[in-house]
Design an enzyme around this catalytic site. Structure first.
Site, short mmCIF file in Angstrom:
data_model
loop_
_atom_site.label_atom_id
_atom_site.label_comp_id
_atom_site.label_asym_id
_atom_site.label_seq_id
_atom_site.Cartn_x
_atom_site.Cartn_y
_atom_site.Cartn_z
N GLY A 145 -21.24 160.33 45.74
CA GLY A 145 -21.34 161.48 44.63
C GLY A 145 -19.40 161.59 45.07
CB THR A 148 -14.48 161.60 42.67
OG1 THR A 148 -13.70 162.19 43.41
CG2 THR A 148 -15.50 161.56 42.08
CB ALA A 198 -21.38 157.53 39.57
CB ALA A 199 -15.71 158.37 38.74
CG ASN A 200 -19.59 163.27 35.80
OD1 ASN A 200 -20.99 163.58 36.15
ND2 ASN A 200 -18.68 163.70 35.78
CG HIS A 223 -12.48 169.18 37.35
ND1 HIS A 223 -11.72 168.45 36.62
CD2 HIS A 223 -14.09 168.66 37.62
CE1 HIS A 223 -13.32 166.73 36.12
NE2 HIS A 223 -14.45 167.85 36.75
CG HIS A 224 -13.81 173.17 40.54
ND1 HIS A 224 -13.23 173.02 41.47
CD2 HIS A 224 -14.62 172.81 40.18
CE1 HIS A 224 -13.86 171.89 42.31
NE2 HIS A 224 -14.87 171.82 41.08
CE LYS A 256 -12.42 166.36 39.46
NZ LYS A 256 -13.36 165.74 40.88
#
Length: 254
Positions: free
Chosen positions: A94, A96, A119-121, A154-155, A158
């Protein structure tokens, strides 16, 4: 129908699975919290202190593990994957920001005969958003007065920007827009779980397609769905393949 059977359509693994977690940040803690509700027993948790340079991953520690989830850091992914694969454990990544080394990871998977989903997401909603974005791109392809763009937020903690999700969104829609370049803008601020927007702007109006995460549970749910699905499989898989397989299985049940 039990909660477990409702969660997965794969009857071969409708049992409690032993789960290893690499990374125990916010995502790791969210996964650990909901995993028991989804038919997993978290048997091993390793943060960076317990797993420097992947040295904490050993065959002995992974004895009896059905699947491992990696939510660590981009520079740790490949060596983590190598060590987990050598321990004979299937894996879901998970993290990235590492897919420039996807070919190397594929070789690791094939050499060791394991199954791996990436996956990217892992949000199911995001992956449906991708499909909606593709449909929108096909519609707007014939109207060049509409200029496409992508924004994501995003936060502040990240690390990668643009996000892997934004890069994947761009990859999926750009080929449908007759070679038009799609600019991507990123925001890193506060505690935003994740927001992605595909826009088509003209002199007359703007059309927006947007996905906003309300928290981390959606990502965790998708990752656990992939973890259950990959048990017993061999090969490198994208999360879209998991969703397609699950959707087909549900149609058969209907």
């Amino acid at each position: 129908m039990s909660e477990l059977s409702a969660y997965s359509t794969n009857p071969a693994v409708e049992r409690t699975l032993n789960l290893a977690l690499l990374g125990y940040g916010k995502m790791g803690r969210t996964i650990a919290q909901i995993a028991p509700q989804r038919g997993f027993q978290v048997r091993l948790v390793m943060d960076i202190d317990a797993n420097p340079h992947a040295q904490g991953i050993t065959r002995e520690k992974f004895e009896g593990m059905d699947v491992c989830l990696d939510f660590t850091a981009p520079d740790a992914v490949v060596e983590n994957a190598r060590r987990v694969a050598e321990a004979g454990c299937n894996l879901v990544i998970g993290t990235t920001g590492w897919t420039d080394r996807l070919k190397e990871v594929r070789q690791i998977v094939e050499k060791n005969g394991i199954g791996l989903v990436h996956a990217a997401n892992f949000s199911i909603g995001v992956n449906l958003f991708y499909r909606a974005a593709q449909a929108a791109a096909e519609i707007f392809a014939g109207f060049p007065m509409y200029e496409p763009y992508i924004t994501e937020a995003h936060h502040h903690t990240k690390k990668d920007a643009p996000s892997g999700t934004a890069k994947e969104l761009k990859r999926q829609v750009e080929s449908l827009l007759s070679g038009r370049e799609i600019p991507v803008a990123s925001i890193r601020a506060g505690y935003i779980p994740g927001a992605h927007e595909l826009g088509f702007d003209s002199e007359a109006d703007t059309v927006l397609l947007r996905h906003t995460a309300r928290g981390r549970q959606g990502f965790a749910e998708g990752a656990l769905l992939a973890a259950r699905w990959v048990v017993g499989k061999k090969g490198l898989f994208a999360f879209t393949e998991v969703l397609d397989d699950e959707r087909l299985s549900m149609k058969v049940k209907e």
